[in-house]
Motif scaffolding. Structure first.
Motif: not given
Length: 498
Positions: A335-341, A453-460
């Motif tokens: 669980r971080f900004g660009s984290s993956y399982g 959101v995948n292109i512009y994360p701030f839209l979250m």
């Protein structure tokens, strides 16, 4: 102390001179004797003597026994297969008896404060090949301990080997070394060299088991090592950042390993493989790593089963490899900004089946990967369940459960070159009027909002706002932005009992 060190070095030098290179094949039976004749100072090891006598006795034995069986046990038998079977069985019995004989003749040396050997290094110097050195409870500061013979180094009541922050704590320089039951602490830290709790290079056949490693830059470091077992160890590292930290188990150009039931934490990468093949990684735990719980780089033809990766920056990264088999693993809480399982990058022809990805920022991320299969996985409660980049093609995503994820799928293209079939999507709102278990209309897993959101994360920040809900409805009716070819044509109505 100086005289003792001098004696160790002299004996060590003599051992190197007497054993300049490994002997292989049938020459092994005669080479020690010629060496002894040429260099009387080179003492014949017990196993050399026994090996030669045993060879002389056993070599003609199968033929003698075969004639005995043929003439006396089966005098009337005509089936030659019966004779051959008897011969091979007897030959196998002879070989097993021979190796048992060798094992029984190994010696045991004991190390403790009141023993004849007060340091481990002097015991190693005095030992012969295949001997066992038992180290009793205590703290031993002898960094580095150089193992130059095939020996069994066994800890009694978990003795401590303290590297005193100098260099490697234990350095293996011989084949067939066993290290069992130690607490190994305080390797050196360097910007140039990779110091480790246990270091091995250009050897084969080691067994490292039941050891506890603490405060070492690298826990286990292997370079050009083959046919080893690393089992039931734990390593707590001292990594503070990616630059100065080391890995828990590190393999470089090393093959045919079994890495089973180990625990790795607080390293840069819990487990790391580079240019290493034919590995079995099973039932390990890797957690609290700064970068990856496990990391593959140019490491093909490997398998990892039933491992648990949790609370890492990313659970597992598989990069620039092929033919990786991944089954029954649990990837959670990355669980971080660009984290993956799980991150797969430049991977081909691999299978990911029966795994569970839960509570990660992104469950699975695939980048520039081809012909992989993701089948029968549980993908639960992630931010993004699956992030499939547009440069991926011919991947198959079948019969997975997508449950409780914020977004099921994200991508950065309107084209689709992959196959999505018969998955269970809990967000699917279709019907099954013919009651065949398959939804009557396809499911489009890429939502309008997830695309942006995948292109512009701030839209979250607009997530679940009325405006977004309205746009989602409009997009589903008249798709303009989302990839209409990216769909599951046969969504399953019930989740799979995985």
């Amino acid at each position: 102390m100086k005289n003792e060190e001098c004696e160790i070095r002299n004996v060590y030098k003599k051992a190197i001179d007497c054993h300049p290179e490994p002997v292989e094949g049938r020459l092994y039976f005669i080479k020690p004797w010629f060496r002894h004749i040429r260099q009387p100072q080179c003492r014949l090891a017990h196993h050399d003597i026994y090996f030669n006598f045993a060879f002389i006795l056993i070599y003609p034995l199968p033929k003698v026994i075969t004639q005995f069986v043929k003439n006396w046990v089966f005098p009337n038998a005509k089936n030659i297969i019966q004779f051959k079977t008897s011969r091979y069985l007897l030959l196998a019995f002879g070989i097993l008896t021979f190796f048992s004989f060798i094992t029984l003749n190994a010696n045991t040396l004991t190390v403790c404060e009141t023993c004849n050997y007060k340091t481990i290094q002097t015991a190693i110097t005095a030992a012969n090949t295949n001997d066992t050195i038992e180290v009793k409870k205590g703290i031993y500061k002898e960094s580095p301990i150089l193992i130059t013979k095939s020996i069994n180094l066994k800890g009694i009541e978990n003795p401590t080997l303290d590297g005193d922050n100098k260099e490697h704590v234990v350095d293996i320089g011989s084949d067939n070394v066993i290290i069992d039951g130690f607490r190994i602490i305080n390797s050196g830290v360097s910007d140039i060299r990779e110091f480790a709790g246990i270091h091995a290079e250009n050897v084969k056949g080691c067994e490292l088991k039941n050891n506890t490693l603490e405060n070492n830059t690298y826990g286990f470091y292997f370079a050009k090592v083959t046919d080893c077992i690393v089992e039931n160890n734990s390593s707590i590292g001292n990594a503070k950042d990616e630059i100065s930290g080391g890995n828990g188990i590190h393999l470089w150009s090393s093959n045919h390993f079994k890495i089973i039931k180990n625990q790795m934490s607080k390293h840069r990468d819990g487990i790391y493989f580079e240019f290493s093949t034919e590995l079995l990684i099973e039932e390990n735990e890797s957690f609290n790593s700064i970068r990856y719980g496990m990391h593959f780089m140019f490491a093909s033809n490997n398998k990892f089963f039933k491992n648990h990766f949790y609370d890492n920056s990313t659970g597992v990264a598989v990069m620039f490899s092929k033919n990786i088999e991944v089954k029954y693993n649990l990837f959670e809480r990355s669980r971080f900004g660009s984290s993956y399982g799980l991150l797969v990058k430049d991977i081909t022809d691999s299978e990911f089946t029966n795994n569970t990805f839960q509570d990660n920022t992104i469950g699975i991320a695939s980048d520039n990967s081809t012909r992989n299969k993701f089948i029968s996985n549980q993908i639960l409660r992630n931010g993004w369940a699956f992030n499939m980049m547009g440069n991926c093609e011919l991947n198959e995503i079948r019969e997975n459960n997508f449950i409780g994820n914020v977004f099921d799928l994200s991508t950065n293209t309107r084209d689709n070159l992959n196959i999505y079939e018969k998955n269970f999507w809990d967000a699917y709102k279709g019907f099954d009027l013919d009651r065949n278990g398959i939804g009557d209309k396809p499911y489009l897993p890429v939502r309008f909002f997830s695309y942006w959101v995948n292109i512009y994360p701030f839209l979250m920040v607009l997530f679940q706002s009325p405006v977004i809900e309205f746009l989602e409805i409009a997009e589903r009716a008249f798709p303009i932005m989302t990839p209409v070819d990216l769909k599951d044509p046969y969504p399953n109505m019930k989740k799979f009992p995985l």
